[in-house]
Design a protein around this motif. Structure first.
Motif, PDB file in Angstrom:
ATOM      1  N   SER A 170       4.597 -10.524  -3.830  1.00 16.14           N
ATOM      2  CA  SER A 170       4.753  -9.058  -3.457  1.00 16.14           C
ATOM      3  C   SER A 170       6.250  -9.290  -2.602  1.00 16.14           C
ATOM      4  O   SER A 170       6.533 -10.047  -2.125  1.00 16.14           O
ATOM      5  CB  SER A 170       3.670  -8.726  -2.642  1.00 16.14           C
ATOM      6  OG  SER A 170       3.442  -9.396  -1.448  1.00 16.14           O
ATOM      7  N   ARG A 189      11.024  -2.550   3.336  1.00 12.98           N
ATOM      8  CA  ARG A 189      10.095  -1.514   2.436  1.00 12.98           C
ATOM      9  C   ARG A 189      11.055  -0.323   1.989  1.00 12.98           C
ATOM     10  O   ARG A 189      11.058   0.110   0.862  1.00 12.98           O
ATOM     11  CB  ARG A 189       8.873  -0.841   3.341  1.00 12.98           C
ATOM     12  CG  ARG A 189       7.721  -0.626   2.563  1.00 12.98           C
ATOM     13  CD  ARG A 189       6.759  -0.118   3.383  1.00 12.98           C
ATOM     14  NE  ARG A 189       5.619  -1.007   3.375  1.00 12.98           N
ATOM     15  CZ  ARG A 189       4.519  -0.689   4.005  1.00 12.98           C
ATOM     16  NH1 ARG A 189       4.351   0.199   4.852  1.00 12.98           N
ATOM     17  NH2 ARG A 189       3.544  -1.668   3.758  1.00 12.98           N
ATOM     18  N   ASN A 206       1.507  -6.181 -11.258  1.00 13.22           N
ATOM     19  CA  ASN A 206       0.971  -5.224 -10.379  1.00 13.22           C
ATOM     20  C   ASN A 206      -0.178  -4.599 -11.074  1.00 13.22           C
ATOM     21  O   ASN A 206      -1.411  -4.248 -10.611  1.00 13.22           O
ATOM     22  CB  ASN A 206       1.901  -4.224  -9.715  1.00 13.22           C
ATOM     23  CG  ASN A 206       2.715  -4.759  -8.592  1.00 13.22           C
ATOM     24  OD1 ASN A 206       3.258  -3.892  -8.063  1.00 13.22           O
ATOM     25  ND2 ASN A 206       2.331  -5.921  -8.088  1.00 13.22           N
ATOM     26  N   CYS A 249      -4.765   4.075  -3.010  1.00  7.77           N
ATOM     27  CA  CYS A 249      -3.470   4.781  -3.037  1.00  7.77           C
ATOM     28  C   CYS A 249      -3.509   6.139  -3.180  1.00  7.77           C
ATOM     29  O   CYS A 249      -2.596   6.870  -2.495  1.00  7.77           O
ATOM     30  CB  CYS A 249      -2.566   4.026  -4.083  1.00  7.77           C
ATOM     31  SG  CYS A 249      -3.442   4.017  -5.834  1.00  7.77           S
ATOM     32  N   ASN A 255       5.767   5.821   0.668  1.00  3.91           N
ATOM     33  CA  ASN A 255       5.193   4.832   0.882  1.00  3.91           C
ATOM     34  C   ASN A 255       3.705   4.572   1.244  1.00  3.91           C
ATOM     35  O   ASN A 255       3.319   3.337   1.626  1.00  3.91           O
ATOM     36  CB  ASN A 255       6.157   3.857   1.736  1.00  3.91           C
ATOM     37  CG  ASN A 255       7.225   3.064   0.942  1.00  3.91           C
ATOM     38  OD1 ASN A 255       7.223   2.104   0.405  1.00  3.91           O
ATOM     39  ND2 ASN A 255       8.342   3.888   0.707  1.00  3.91           N
ATOM     40  N   VAL A 314       1.867   2.343  -1.116  1.00  2.00           N
ATOM     41  CA  VAL A 314       2.316   0.800  -0.993  1.00  2.00           C
ATOM     42  C   VAL A 314       1.466   0.183   0.418  1.00  2.00           C
ATOM     43  O   VAL A 314       0.885  -0.791   0.265  1.00  2.00           O
ATOM     44  CB  VAL A 314       3.963   0.770  -0.679  1.00  2.00           C
ATOM     45  CG1 VAL A 314       4.082  -0.674  -0.593  1.00  2.00           C
ATOM     46  CG2 VAL A 314       4.624   1.391  -1.932  1.00  2.00           C
ATOM     47  N   GLU A 315       1.327   1.064   1.245  1.00  2.00           N
ATOM     48  CA  GLU A 315       0.543   0.587   2.769  1.00  2.00           C
ATOM     49  C   GLU A 315      -0.771   0.284   2.253  1.00  2.00           C
ATOM     50  O   GLU A 315      -1.341  -0.223   2.844  1.00  2.00           O
ATOM     51  CB  GLU A 315       0.985   1.666   3.735  1.00  2.00           C
ATOM     52  CG  GLU A 315       0.053   1.601   5.179  1.00  2.00           C
ATOM     53  CD  GLU A 315       0.740   0.662   5.972  1.00  2.00           C
ATOM     54  OE1 GLU A 315       2.032   0.380   5.843  1.00  2.00           O
ATOM     55  OE2 GLU A 315      -0.062  -0.085   6.453  1.00  2.00           O
ATOM     56  N   CYS A 331      -2.415  -0.255  -0.596  1.00  4.45           N
ATOM     57  CA  CYS A 331      -3.102  -1.169  -1.420  1.00  4.45           C
ATOM     58  C   CYS A 331      -3.615  -2.331  -0.822  1.00  4.45           C
ATOM     59  O   CYS A 331      -2.607  -3.187  -0.034  1.00  4.45           O
ATOM     60  CB  CYS A 331      -2.098  -1.600  -2.444  1.00  4.45           C
ATOM     61  SG  CYS A 331      -2.666  -2.584  -3.793  1.00  4.45           S
ATOM     62  N   ASP A 383       2.773  -2.113  -5.503  1.00  2.00           N
ATOM     63  CA  ASP A 383       3.677  -1.268  -5.188  1.00  2.00           C
ATOM     64  C   ASP A 383       3.921  -0.254  -6.462  1.00  2.00           C
ATOM     65  O   ASP A 383       4.817  -0.423  -7.333  1.00  2.00           O
ATOM     66  CB  ASP A 383       5.069  -2.024  -5.193  1.00  2.00           C
ATOM     67  CG  ASP A 383       6.155  -1.065  -4.566  1.00  2.00           C
ATOM     68  OD1 ASP A 383       6.248   0.146  -4.612  1.00  2.00           O
ATOM     69  OD2 ASP A 383       7.462  -1.682  -4.219  1.00  2.00           O
ATOM     70  N   GLU A 417       7.671   1.404  -6.709  1.00  6.03           N
ATOM     71  CA  GLU A 417       8.856   0.927  -7.552  1.00  6.03           C
ATOM     72  C   GLU A 417       9.063   1.536  -9.176  1.00  6.03           C
ATOM     73  O   GLU A 417       9.906   1.882  -9.383  1.00  6.03           O
ATOM     74  CB  GLU A 417       8.852  -0.599  -7.368  1.00  6.03           C
ATOM     75  CG  GLU A 417      10.037  -1.344  -7.699  1.00  6.03           C
ATOM     76  CD  GLU A 417      10.034  -2.903  -7.687  1.00  6.03           C
ATOM     77  OE1 GLU A 417       9.969  -3.263  -6.379  1.00  6.03           O
ATOM     78  OE2 GLU A 417      10.094  -3.478  -8.830  1.00  6.03           O
TER      79      GLU A 417
END
Lengths: 258, 451
Positions: free
Chosen positions: B247, B252, B301, B311, B390, B393-394, B396, B401, B404
């Motif tokens: 990761s 970030r 991922n 998410c 984000n 992302v935070e 998960c 991610d 991306e």
């Protein structure tokens, strides 16, 4: 006291400690201009020697890059870096977390290496070093909530500097149910600010305005010009624009000091 | 006889599993290469804290605790599984008991207690999914197979635990009847109590049969899981570890740079000596419109995603009813990678880029074209709704991610297709013409005269 541009100070051979990066919103948006002026006054009161780029400043490129337009991002970023390097800029402070993030995290790979701080971090430094002294009167005991911008909070992990400023003002800080790492976006990031919402059942800024209203706070403090716009529109949509004020933390500090 | 069946079945399963996991590996490699070999120490630390230690799960206590029950039961049961393997191959019974002595009692008892907790957790999870209907577990992208997949895994879990207790319970009773063939395990935490309670009045032959049924049930669920995982969301039990290892470590807020464009703009602005200008070269593709344009890590991922939906539950676009769901983005990438992988391994030349070109001998990622792209799975409205906040992302727990790939799709749309939301055109124009997000006739520094 007149605020000088880098071009002016360098022609007068004056050395300045800090470049104040104003950003597009801070330069042109009427509401954000008030923040720009408030923060400039604080810098002057603290006796910080600073300058702006003025007309030589360009958009940092953040919305272009996040929209997917790397060409325009590179065009803007490389020109900005060229200008900043020409003036030998070392330290940058900005009141926009999007500019802050891009300058801090994305410019180095393009050849722009500076110490970049957000204005809430810089104000914390000024308070800690005693260059600025708050009275703690104007907002003392007032019920206030704080909205974490994504680009300062979750993305750059700065939750404490703005809160320490609010503590210094002796406010009664009432956190929203979604705050810090779990803070809800105002809806503007990723170039959403510049387009209509996709179809859905609610606007994001209204969802966030409801979080604010649920705290019962009279003031929501913010740290980002786009969050301020979004929250203001959200409050209008909820018919609460007269009940809840939206203020940048620098405006609160200035009001306290004056 | 049992030995032979055991070796035959396990061997077959091993062979099938090898081919399936190889396919997953090949599909991940459909993505572009990306070198992730730096900062090994930090990466291992993340694996320890986030994957082994479940650190990010504990942002949400209730599911975290129940998940921990199943997770630790899974880890410890591996000891018993190794014993089953040895017993199965060599035709012995409870191989470890003979030389582990009283420690064996502790080990098996621990497994039993954990299995009991895992059993409770399984019921809780079935309840949360099917009766309580926790919002993130009943969103539309889970309709059909994903929902069935989730329930099948939980049912498998029930069978697995039932197998363990049947096997151990019958064994405990048999130990008192036939200690020659059933060596003493000591007093087991659950089975020494449950076994006699249920099986005391059973005939010896029936007990032996029941013990075998438990043993084979346990084993077949495990073997079943091994071949089932590569087609299931449950693959996270393996991939979470490499996924966390690989990761993103950098800031970030830093989007991946595009050196090709950077260099072109540099030479355009006269900032650097002209780079080699391949004017006759085909316009390259920027961003991604398919798995080939993503990096292998994006596809890893996708295979790691267990569709928990943390998410999407925090996505500002999703919670306000927009079509974007970060979880669906990851599910779509996996589905597309599987479709491409399937077609490539079919060897059917109708999937070759140039159909009448006999030079193509083998289908590969680079000559593949089935007329579809990721945009057949992910709509424009989805990628346009992202605020890049984000939160996904935070959220998960296994460091996926989803942002991306969304940004890579946006890059493709803008840079390669010259398309995208019409609202953005004035913004781009203003930026190009006046270096500002808005086209404003005033001077940028005008505010300073109004101080």
């Amino acid at each position: 006291m007149k605020i000088k541009t880098m071009a002016e100070v360098s022609s007068e051979d004056i050395h300045v400690e800090i470049l104040f990066w104003v950003g597009c919103a801070g330069s042109f948006d009427a509401r954000a201009q008030r923040v720009t002026k408030a923060f400039s006054k604080l810098l002057q009161k603290a006796g910080i020697s600073f300058a702006i780029l003025g007309n030589e400043e360009m958009c940092s490129g953040d919305p272009a890059r996040r929209a997917g337009n790397e060409f325009i991002f590179q065009m803007l970023a490389l020109q900005n870096i060229n200008t900043l390097n020409m003036y030998g800029v070392k330290k940058i402070v900005t009141a926009c977390p999007h500019c802050f993030n891009t300058l801090k995290n994305e410019y180095p790979e393009l050849g722009g290496n500076y110490e970049v701080v957000h204005h809430t971090q810089f104000l914390q430094e000024l308070l800690n070093s005693g260059k600025l002294k708050v009275q703690g009167g104007a907002f003392k005991g007032k019920k206030i909530t704080y909205h974490d911008s994504c680009y300062l909070g979750r993305i750059n992990n700065e939750y404490e500097a703005p809160r320490s400023l609010l503590n210094a003002l002796d406010v009664d800080l009432s956190e929203m149910k979604r705050s810090k790492a779990n803070g809800l976006c105002c809806g503007a990031g990723g170039a959403q600010m510049f387009k209509e919402d996709e179809a859905g059942n609610k606007k994001i800024n209204i969802e966030r305005a409801e979080d604010v209203i649920n705290t019962g706070a009279q003031i929501v403090s913010a740290n980002c010009p786009f969050c301020i716009t979004m929250l203001t529109d959200g409050m209008k949509a909820k018919d609460k624009e007269d009940n809840v004020m939206i203020m940048d933390i620098s405006e609160m500090i200035l009001q306290d000091i004056q | 006889m049992q030995q032979l069946i055991f070796i035959l079945i396990s061997g077959t399963v091993g062979f099938i599993a090898f081919r399936q996991y190889k396919k997953v590996f090949d599909n991940i490699k459909l993505g572009q290469s990306e070198d992730i070999s730096d900062r090994k120490f930090v990466r291992w630390k993340n694996v320890l804290l986030v994957a082994f230690g479940q650190k990010k799960m504990f942002k949400n206590w209730i599911p975290a605790i129940f998940h921990l029950f199943i997770y630790t039961a899974f880890l410890f049961t591996q000891v018993e599984l190794i014993e089953i393997l040895i017993d199965g191959i060599f035709g012995v019974h409870r191989f470890f008991s003979s030389f582990l002595g009283s420690f064996y009692t502790v080990v098996i008892s621990t497994i039993e207690i954990l299995s009991f907790f895992a059993l409770i957790a399984t019921f809780v999870f079935l309840y949360r999914r099917n009766l309580l209907k926790v919002p993130r577990l009943v969103k539309s992208e889970l309709n059909g197979w994903p929902k069935l997949d989730a329930n099948l895994i939980l049912l498998g879990e029930l069978f697995l635990v039932t197998g363990i207790f049947t096997m151990n319970g019958a064994d405990v009773v048999l130990q008192s009847i036939d200690p020659m063939h059933y060596p003493a395990t000591g007093s087991l935490a659950m089975s020494s109590m449950l076994g006699p309670l249920i099986f005391d009045s059973f005939e010896v032959q029936n007990l032996m049969l029941i013990e075998r049924i438990g043993w084979w049930l346990h084993l077949s669920v495990v073997l079943g899981f091994i071949v089932y995982l590569p087609v299931s969301k449950h693959l996270h039990i393996f991939l979470a570890f490499p996924n966390v290892y690989f990761s993103k470590l950098g800031p970030r807020g830093k989007m991946e740079n595009m050196p090709a464009i950077m260099n072109e703009v540099k030479s355009m602005l006269g900032l650097e000596s002209e780079t080699i200008n391949d004017s006759n070269e085909e316009m390259p593709e920027f961003g991604a419109n398919d798995v080939f344009g993503l990096s292998w890590k994006n596809i890893l991922n996708a295979y790691t995603c267990t569709e928990c939906g943390r998410c999407s539950a925090v996505c500002p676009a999703n919670v306000t009813g927009k079509k974007l769901s970060p979880r669906k983005i990851m599910m779509d990438i996996r589905d597309r990678a599987e479709e491409v992988g399937r077609n490539i391994s079919s060897g059917n030349m109708k999937y070759a880029k140039t159909k009448d070109n006999s030079a193509i001998k083998h289908l590969t990622g680079s000559n593949y074209d089935d007329g579809k792209t990721l945009f057949d799975y992910i709509s424009r409205a989805e990628i346009h709704a992202c605020t890049t906040c984000n939160a996904c992302v935070e959220a998960c727990p296994v460091m996926i991610d989803p942002l991306e790939p969304i940004l890579k799709l946006r890059r493709y749309e803008i840079l390669t297709e010259s398309a995208g939301p019409a609202d953005w055109v004035p913004m781009f124009t203003a930026m190009e013409n006046s270096g500002c997000v808005w086209q404003i006739p005033e001077e940028r520094e005008k505010w300073r005269t109004e101080m």
